[in-house]
Every structure is written in C-alpha cells, then in structure tokens.
Scaffold this motif. Structure first.
Motif, PDB file in Angstrom:
ATOM      1  N   UNK A  90       0.838  -1.193   0.000  1.00  0.00           N
ATOM      2  CA  UNK A  90       0.000   0.000   0.000  1.00  0.00           C
ATOM      3  C   UNK A  90       0.879   1.252   0.000  1.00  0.00           C
ATOM      4  N   UNK A  91       0.455   2.246  -0.779  1.00  0.00           N
ATOM      5  CA  UNK A  91       1.158   3.526  -0.795  1.00  0.00           C
ATOM      6  C   UNK A  91       0.762   4.303   0.461  1.00  0.00           C
ATOM      7  N   UNK A  92       1.704   4.478   1.374  1.00  0.00           N
ATOM      8  CA  UNK A  92       1.434   5.193   2.627  1.00  0.00           C
ATOM      9  C   UNK A  92       1.815   6.668   2.499  1.00  0.00           C
ATOM     10  N   UNK A  93       2.840   6.967   1.730  1.00  0.00           N
ATOM     11  CA  UNK A  93       3.284   8.349   1.527  1.00  0.00           C
ATOM     12  C   UNK A  93       3.853   8.485   0.129  1.00  0.00           C
ATOM     13  N   UNK A  94       3.787   9.708  -0.404  1.00  0.00           N
ATOM     14  CA  UNK A  94       4.302   9.976  -1.759  1.00  0.00           C
ATOM     15  C   UNK A  94       5.434  10.998  -1.665  1.00  0.00           C
ATOM     16  N   UNK A  95       6.019  11.301  -2.825  1.00  0.00           N
ATOM     17  CA  UNK A  95       7.156  12.213  -2.851  1.00  0.00           C
ATOM     18  C   UNK A  95       6.870  13.553  -2.170  1.00  0.00           C
ATOM     19  N   UNK A  96       7.764  13.964  -1.279  1.00  0.00           N
ATOM     20  CA  UNK A  96       7.587  15.215  -0.549  1.00  0.00           C
ATOM     21  C   UNK A  96       6.997  15.050   0.824  1.00  0.00           C
ATOM     22  N   UNK A  97       6.396  13.869   1.130  1.00  0.00           N
ATOM     23  CA  UNK A  97       5.790  13.624   2.448  1.00  0.00           C
ATOM     24  C   UNK A  97       6.859  13.269   3.476  1.00  0.00           C
ATOM     25  N   UNK A  98       6.570  13.609   4.736  1.00  0.00           N
ATOM     26  CA  UNK A  98       7.388  13.124   5.841  1.00  0.00           C
ATOM     27  C   UNK A  98       6.546  12.137   6.645  1.00  0.00           C
ATOM     28  N   UNK A  99       7.019  10.920   6.777  1.00  0.00           N
ATOM     29  CA  UNK A  99       6.309   9.870   7.483  1.00  0.00           C
ATOM     30  C   UNK A  99       7.190   9.379   8.624  1.00  0.00           C
ATOM     31  N   UNK A 100       6.634   9.238   9.835  1.00  0.00           N
ATOM     32  CA  UNK A 100       7.448   8.808  10.980  1.00  0.00           C
ATOM     33  C   UNK A 100       6.595   8.003  11.953  1.00  0.00           C
ATOM     34  N   UNK A 139      11.683  11.297   5.046  1.00  0.00           N
ATOM     35  CA  UNK A 139      11.107  12.239   4.086  1.00  0.00           C
ATOM     36  C   UNK A 139      11.248  11.613   2.706  1.00  0.00           C
ATOM     37  N   UNK A 140      10.124  11.369   2.047  1.00  0.00           N
ATOM     38  CA  UNK A 140      10.112  10.639   0.777  1.00  0.00           C
ATOM     39  C   UNK A 140      10.606  11.544  -0.349  1.00  0.00           C
ATOM     40  N   UNK A 141      11.611  11.124  -1.099  1.00  0.00           N
ATOM     41  CA  UNK A 141      12.106  11.938  -2.222  1.00  0.00           C
ATOM     42  C   UNK A 141      11.075  12.034  -3.344  1.00  0.00           C
ATOM     43  N   UNK A 142      11.167  13.066  -4.141  1.00  0.00           N
ATOM     44  CA  UNK A 142      10.294  13.201  -5.305  1.00  0.00           C
ATOM     45  C   UNK A 142      10.537  12.038  -6.260  1.00  0.00           C
ATOM     46  N   UNK A 143       9.448  11.504  -6.814  1.00  0.00           N
ATOM     47  CA  UNK A 143       9.583  10.376  -7.735  1.00  0.00           C
ATOM     48  C   UNK A 143       9.635   9.042  -7.026  1.00  0.00           C
ATOM     49  N   UNK A 144       9.396   9.046  -5.702  1.00  0.00           N
ATOM     50  CA  UNK A 144       9.408   7.805  -4.921  1.00  0.00           C
ATOM     51  C   UNK A 144       8.087   7.678  -4.161  1.00  0.00           C
ATOM     52  N   UNK A 145       7.819   6.459  -3.701  1.00  0.00           N
ATOM     53  CA  UNK A 145       6.660   6.208  -2.838  1.00  0.00           C
ATOM     54  C   UNK A 145       7.115   5.381  -1.644  1.00  0.00           C
ATOM     55  N   UNK A 146       6.417   5.563  -0.541  1.00  0.00           N
ATOM     56  CA  UNK A 146       6.705   4.821   0.690  1.00  0.00           C
ATOM     57  C   UNK A 146       5.670   3.714   0.786  1.00  0.00           C
ATOM     58  N   UNK A 147       6.133   2.454   0.698  1.00  0.00           N
ATOM     59  CA  UNK A 147       5.237   1.301   0.635  1.00  0.00           C
ATOM     60  C   UNK A 147       5.281   0.491   1.924  1.00  0.00           C
ATOM     61  N   UNK A 148       4.078   0.080   2.378  1.00  0.00           N
ATOM     62  CA  UNK A 148       3.960  -0.812   3.534  1.00  0.00           C
ATOM     63  C   UNK A 148       2.807  -1.765   3.266  1.00  0.00           C
TER      64      UNK A 148
END
Length: 264
Positions: A90-100, A139-148
C-alpha cells in the motif's frame, strides 16, 4: 378523466426507452472520450495484505497512469525486499511527504503513524496497536513512494532502513476493487436491457389499445327500432236527422213515461 387501456404501460415504456437510451449513450460517449484502462486478473500470494486481501483471493490489476499514484492506493511493485518479482503493498506516503513512527509514544490515544505532522488514519490494518514493528522518520524523495503492507507485523516494507522508499517506476500495476472497463461493459448492457424492456412494454400497450378498439366496435348498439304507428281514433258517428212528416206539424218529443199533447 377517461381511462384508456394501455395508457400507463405506454407512459412506462416511454420512460424506460428514454432512460435506457441515456444510459447506453452516456456510457458509450464516456468510453469514447476517456477509454478505461485495460485490466488483468490475478490472485494475491501470501498473507501480507490481510485483512484487505487474503492468500489466493482474486484481484483486478490496472496499469498505473503517470503521476496518478495516491496515498492509500494498493499497488503491485517490484521491491528489493521480496523474493518474488512483484509484491502487493500500500502507498502510505508519496514524494515530498514526511512519514514517521515511534513505538513508545501514542498519538490521539493510539499508536499511529504520523504523516506530515498529523496522525494517519489506517482502518485497513490487521492490528491497530502495531502500525510498525520499528521506529522510522523518513522524508520521501520526489519520484518515490513509501510502501507498507497491511499486515505490518508479518511483512517487510519501506519502514526498514535497508529498504526505504521505492521509485515510482518500480510500480507495475494498481489493484482496484472493480475495473472501470468491466463497469463500462455492464453499463452498456444495462442500458440496452432497459431499452428492450421499454420496447416490449410499448408492444403490450399497443396490443391493449387494439383489443379495446375491437371490443368497442363489436359492442356498438344497433340502430333504434322505429315505433309502430298507432291508428288515429275513428271520428264520432253523426246522429241521423229524422225528417218531419210531410203536410203536418212536427211532433213534440215524448218525455219518458209521459204523454204527448196533441193539438185539436
């Protein structure tokens, strides 16, 4: 107002014909203007996405349009932590987001991930108490996604330092509950079916009106019979006049039971 046979059926037929035409025409135009993506069917392998998707459950996959990935999307991606070619996450965060996340602290009374400074609502998780098995602050870089995965205590993901965010280009497909292409086909079939029902109902209404006209013609009353002429009553008989005796005087009438006076 006089009730005409088949009138209600005729009105219902018109409504159905118009409705069916609108549905069929609308879906056809929408498919022409914005053709839905082609889809494929597959099956989930493993238990990492429970309870959303269980092992062996059928899934629908659509191509991912560029820049169309959003938080919460379930995707099939080529990830470094999977022994398989692709894995569902699942995409939890997209480029530019800060997830912690900090396992030792609660947010709003529960253990939650924090996305851009706000608690992240995740009703799809297997266990609300453990949104992650490790602490992280990324912090998710642009062009990346944070997956869990949804079953956080039985899966790997971007939360682990040796994994991290995944390039968008590694996402191969998006998992959808039902493909738009299939919905469009069902919509066209539904419109055609409604029109067929309307046409059948129009035929029934037309036959009902025909039977009513035939029955009215058969039951029309015959021309009224001419009354027989009654002969006029006969004219009253005229009393015959009695001529007076010649050369003498007229006799006086005789009263009943009396005598007549005779002049000498």
């Amino acid at each position: 107002m006089e009730h005409r046979p088949g009138r209600r059926r005729g009105i219902a037929a018109i409504v159905l014909l118009v409705l069916g035409a609108v549905i069929l025409g609308g879906v056809t135009v929408a498919k022409t203007v914005d053709p839905p993506a082609r889809y494929t069917e597959g099956r989930q392998a493993g238990w990492t996405m429970t309870p959303t998707y269980t092992n062996g459950e059928s899934i629908y996959l659509e191509p991912v349009a560029k820049g169309k990935l959003r938080r919460g999307d379930v995707v099939l991606a080529s990830v470094p932590w999977s022994l398989q070619k692709t894995q569902m996450n699942r995409v939890v965060a997209v480029g530019g987001d800060r997830i912690r996340y900090k396992p030792s602290s609660k947010v709003a009374g529960q253990y939650r991930l924090v996305l851009n400074g706000a608690p992240l609502d995740e009703p799809y998780l297997e266990d609300w108490k453990h949104p992650s098995g490790v602490a992280f602050d990324v912090t998710v870089p642009k062009g990346y996604v944070f997956l869990m995965a949804d079953h956080r205590m039985n899966s790997d993901g971007s939360q682990y330092p040796n994994n991290g965010p995944v390039p968008v280009g590694k996402v191969t497909a998006k998992v959808v509950s039902y493909p738009m292409a299939k919905l469009a086909v069902w919509g066209q079939l539904a419109g055609a079916l409604v029109m067929l029902i309307g046409a059948a109902l129009a035929g029934v209404a037309r036959r009902a009106r025909g039977r009513a006209r035939a029955a009215a013609a058969t039951a029309a009353p015959a021309a009224p019979a001419v009354a027989a002429s009654v002969p006029a009553p006969a004219a009253p008989a005229v009393a015959a006049s009695v001529p007076a005796p010649s050369g003498g005087e007229a006799q006086a009438p005789v009263a009943p039971g009396g005598r007549a006076d005779v002049s000498s």
